[in-house]
Write a protein that holds these residues in place. Structure first.
Motif, short mmCIF file in Angstrom:
data_model
loop_
_atom_site.label_atom_id
_atom_site.label_comp_id
_atom_site.label_asym_id
_atom_site.label_seq_id
_atom_site.Cartn_x
_atom_site.Cartn_y
_atom_site.Cartn_z
N GLU A 1 0.72 -1.39 -0.02
CA GLU A 1 -0.14 0.23 0.06
C GLU A 1 0.78 1.49 0.06
O GLU A 1 0.30 2.33 -0.03
N ALA B 1 -6.19 3.22 -8.01
CA ALA B 1 -7.74 3.08 -7.99
C ALA B 1 -8.29 4.04 -9.33
O ALA B 1 -9.20 3.65 -9.79
N THR C 1 -2.88 -6.04 2.10
CA THR C 1 -3.06 -4.98 1.16
C THR C 1 -4.26 -4.45 0.72
O THR C 1 -4.66 -3.25 0.71
N SER D 1 -7.05 -4.76 2.28
CA SER D 1 -7.79 -4.06 3.41
C SER D 1 -7.01 -2.42 3.60
O SER D 1 -7.80 -1.53 4.30
N MET D 2 -5.89 -2.23 2.92
CA MET D 2 -5.58 -0.85 2.93
C MET D 2 -6.02 0.07 1.70
O MET D 2 -5.60 1.18 1.70
N ILE D 3 -6.68 -0.54 0.77
CA ILE D 3 -6.98 0.14 -0.40
C ILE D 3 -8.56 0.73 0.00
O ILE D 3 -9.48 -0.09 -0.23
N LYS D 4 -8.50 1.84 0.36
CA LYS D 4 -9.93 2.54 0.81
C LYS D 4 -10.86 3.14 -0.45
O LYS D 4 -11.93 3.20 -0.10
N ASP D 5 -10.05 3.50 -1.53
CA ASP D 5 -10.81 4.24 -2.27
C ASP D 5 -11.35 3.37 -3.66
O ASP D 5 -11.61 4.03 -4.60
N ASP E 1 -13.91 -0.20 -4.73
CA ASP E 1 -14.52 -1.29 -4.25
C ASP E 1 -13.99 -2.62 -4.93
O ASP E 1 -13.79 -2.36 -6.16
N ARG F 1 1.18 -3.96 5.27
CA ARG F 1 0.31 -4.83 6.04
C ARG F 1 0.42 -6.30 5.52
O ARG F 1 0.67 -7.05 6.52
#
Ligand SMILES: [Zn+2]
Ligand SMILES: [Zn+2]
Length: 238
Positions: free
Chosen positions: A33, A42, A58, A60-64, A66, A94
Motif C-alpha cells: 500500500e 484506484a 494490502t 484492506s488498505m485500499i480504501k478508495d 470497491d 500490511r
C-alpha cells in the motif's frame, strides 16, 4: 500491470511510449500500500475498468476502490496466460508481496521493496529467465546523506529496502544461468547511482555491464523480450 504510483495522465503517457494503452491492461496487481505503488491504482482502474488484485492485508488498505480481488499470499493463482506465485516479503506494510510469473516455460521474477533476504525468496527466485530486482541504496551514501535519521533507520532496517550489496548477496544465491534480462529497479535518486549499481552487480555475477538494465525513474524502461527459442536465446552469461 504491477502497481501504479502515477497520475492517470502520467501513466497514460508512459504506456503510450511503449505503444500500449490502459485498455490493453487486463488486471493490476498491487504489491503493497505504499503511495509509490498504490497511489494511482484506484483512479486508473476506474478509468479503464480492469480488476485489481492484492493480498488480503494490502486489499484492506485500499480504501478508495470497491471490489478488490484477493489472492492467498501462500498460493499460486492464474490470471490469463500467467501462473502467478506471490512471495511474501519483509517490508513495513500490511501484507506485502512480490511475484513470480510463469508462462510458456518462462519464469519472470519481480522483487522490490524488501528489507532483507529470506530463504523463501531465494527458493522462489532461483532459475528465472528474467528478473527485476531492487537495488535501492548505497549504504555509505544513505548514511552520509540528507535523509532524517528516522528515515535512514527505516530504509536500512530489516523491513525497509535492499542496498546494493544485499541485492548482490541475493543474486549470488540464485541460479542465474538462464537469465536473459536482469533489470535493476527501485534505485534511489538521492542515495544511489546507476554507475554504482552496474559496478556491483556486473562484478557479482560476472557479466558484461552493458547487458544489464537500470530503470530510470523518469524515463522508465523499454520492452524486454523473452524467448524460448534456443537459437535466438541470449543470456547474460552468453
Ligand atoms: Zn517502493
Ligand atoms: Zn514500500
Amino acid at each position: 500491470m504491477i502497481d501504479n504510483g502515477f497520475s492517470t495522465k502520467e501513466a497514460d503517457k508512459r504506456m503510450a511510449k511503449l505503444g500500449v494503452s490502459g485498455e490493453d491492461i487486463s488486471a493490476i496487481l498491487v504489491t503493497h500500500e505504499h503511495a509509490d505503488h498504490l497511489g494511482g491504482v484506484a483512479r486508473y482502474a476506474r478509468r479503464y475498468g480492469m480488476p485489481v488484485w492484492a493480498s488480503h492485508g494490502t486489499a484492506s488498505m485500499i480504501k478508495d476502490l470497491d471490489g478488490v480481488e484477493c489472492f492467498n499470499s501462500h498460493q499460486s493463482f492464474e490470471l490469463g496466460e500467467f501462473s502467478i506465485e506471490p512471495i511474501l516479503v519483509p517490508h513495513d506494510a500490511r501484507e506485502p508481496t512480490q511475484f513470480i510469473f510463469k508462462s510458456n516455460e518462462l519464469k519472470l521474477g519481480v522483487m522490490t521493496d524488501t528489507g532483507s533476504i529470506t530463504q523463501h525468496m531465494v527458493e522462489a527466485l532461483t532459475g528465472c529467465d528474467a528478473l527485476l530486482l531492487e537495488c535501492n541504496y548505497d549504504r555509505e551514501m544513505l548514511l552520509n546523506g540528507a535523509y532524517p535519521e528516522s528515515l535512514k533507520r527505516r530504509v536500512v532496517g530489516d523491513w525497509g529496502h535492499l542496498d546494493n550489496l544485499q541485492s548482490v548477496d541475493l543474486l549470488k544465491q540464485l541460479e542465474t544461468k538462464k537469465l536473459q534480462h536482469l533489470v535493476l529497479a527501485h534505485v534511489s535518486e538521492k542515495n544511489n547511482s546507476h554507475e554504482l549499481v552496474l559496478d556491483c552487480v556486473s562484478a557479482a555475477i560476472q557479466c558484461d555491464r552493458a547487458r544489464l538494465k537500470v530503470i530510470d525513474q523518469d524515463d522508465g524502461l523499454d520492452w524486454c523480450t523473452l524467448t524460448t527459442d534456443n537459437n535466438r536465446k541470449e543470456t547474460l552469461h552468453a
